[in-house]
Design a protein around this motif. Structure first.
Motif, PDB file in Angstrom:
ATOM      1  N   ALA A  31      36.122  35.519  45.672  1.00 36.60           N
ATOM      2  CA  ALA A  31      36.500  34.129  45.442  1.00 36.60           C
ATOM      3  C   ALA A  31      35.645  33.592  44.305  1.00 36.60           C
ATOM      4  N   ARG A  32      36.041  32.470  43.761  1.00 38.74           N
ATOM      5  CA  ARG A  32      35.239  31.880  42.679  1.00 38.74           C
ATOM      6  C   ARG A  32      33.815  31.602  43.139  1.00 38.74           C
ATOM      7  N   LEU A  88      39.935  35.805  40.077  1.00 36.01           N
ATOM      8  CA  LEU A  88      40.945  36.839  40.301  1.00 36.01           C
ATOM      9  C   LEU A  88      42.081  36.792  39.293  1.00 36.01           C
ATOM     10  N   THR A  89      42.087  35.774  38.429  1.00 36.98           N
ATOM     11  CA  THR A  89      43.110  35.737  37.389  1.00 36.98           C
ATOM     12  C   THR A  89      42.727  36.605  36.190  1.00 36.98           C
ATOM     13  N   VAL A 112      44.503  36.333  50.800  1.00 40.08           N
ATOM     14  CA  VAL A 112      44.899  35.020  51.298  1.00 40.08           C
ATOM     15  C   VAL A 112      44.678  33.957  50.215  1.00 40.08           C
ATOM     16  N   THR A 113      44.806  34.374  48.964  1.00 39.41           N
ATOM     17  CA  THR A 113      44.606  33.455  47.851  1.00 39.41           C
ATOM     18  C   THR A 113      45.667  32.358  47.861  1.00 39.41           C
ATOM     19  N   LEU A 125      44.568  42.535  41.434  1.00 40.35           N
ATOM     20  CA  LEU A 125      44.055  43.142  42.667  1.00 40.35           C
ATOM     21  C   LEU A 125      44.685  44.512  42.902  1.00 40.35           C
ATOM     22  N   GLY A 126      45.996  44.613  42.677  1.00 39.96           N
ATOM     23  CA  GLY A 126      46.689  45.872  42.914  1.00 39.96           C
ATOM     24  C   GLY A 126      46.213  46.982  42.005  1.00 39.96           C
TER      25      GLY A 126
END
Length: 243
Positions: A31-32, A38-39, A57-58, A79-80
């Motif tokens: 998380a930030r 995550l972008t 769960v973003t 993520l993938g």
């Protein structure tokens, strides 16, 4: 077992972290607040080293269809790609019951795009679609206040305790086998009625005004199907515990 939680500091993510730790597993929080955007893909493969499952769960910071779609697709792909490179075996993503039945509501369209991106990019994809959280009535009350009035869409729903969502996400991540699952609470409700009951419980001098909802939602798209897993307390029992 080592489990990464994307969105680890939010309402659901923080509870997922607790359940993972209570089950004796190791958590990697993404998380930030833990240093991850995550972008962008930087550092994700390294962060997922040794991880066996990712729980995503973003939440998009925007409800706009185009912005939310771009966010969800970007995060899912980042993520993938990192999970595949790190040798992760399973990815469990949280979505919403009825997302595929609500083409007239942009955020739900974006959630379907997220599901598709996870299936396309992530290893071992599993989708958990849940109905609205018990907290949803309070959120809608606050988000739609206009002076002494709050405007609430008139929809049927079957809310579920957020703890049950978190618990099932962990179960799906750690089970020997897992499949796509829908989850709901035990009782159908009216959102307008829930907000009115909440206003009364809080003693707030607010008028709750029902307003039209997207046609799909007014027609019951937010309700679970007959194969949904049903868990947890009724809304009225949950809210009594909170107060």
């Amino acid at each position: 077992m080592k489990i990464a939680v994307a969105g680890s500091t939010g309402l659901i993510g923080s509870q997922v972290v607790t359940f993972v730790q209570q089950a004796g597993h190791e958590v990697v929080g993404l998380a930030r607040q833990t240093g991850f955007d995550l972008t962008v893909p930087d550092g994700l493969t390294e962060a997922l080293a040794g991880v066996e499952a990712v729980i995503d769960v973003t939440q998009s910071p925007s409800l706009d269809e185009a912005e939310a779609t771009a966010f969800f697709q970007t995060v899912a792909e980042n993520l993938g790609t990192a999970a595949v490179a790190a040798g992760v075996l399973r990815t469990v993503v949280l979505s919403i019951v009825g997302a595929d039945k609500s083409p007239d509501y942009g955020y739900y369209v974006a959630k379907v795009a997220q599901e598709q991106a996870v299936r396309r990019s992530a290893p071992g994809p599993v989708v958990l679609r849940a109905t609205q959280f018990h907290e949803f009535a309070g959120q809608m009350l606050e988000w739609n206040k206009d002076g002494a009035v709050t405007h609430i869409i008139d929809v049927p729903l079957q809310p579920v305790a957020s703890a049950e969502i978190a618990r099932l996400l962990v179960e799906l991540a750690t089970a020997d086998t897992a499949a796509d699952t829908d989850l709901a609470g035990p009782q159908q409700e009216s959102l307008v009625d829930l907000v009115r009951r909440l206003v009364e419980l809080r003693g707030e001098g607010l008028e709750v005004e029902a307003v039209p909802a997207p046609a799909s939602m007014a027609g019951g798209s937010m309700l679970p199907g007959p194969d949904a897993v049903v868990r947890g307390p009724r809304w009225e029992d949950w809210v009594a515990e909170q107060s």
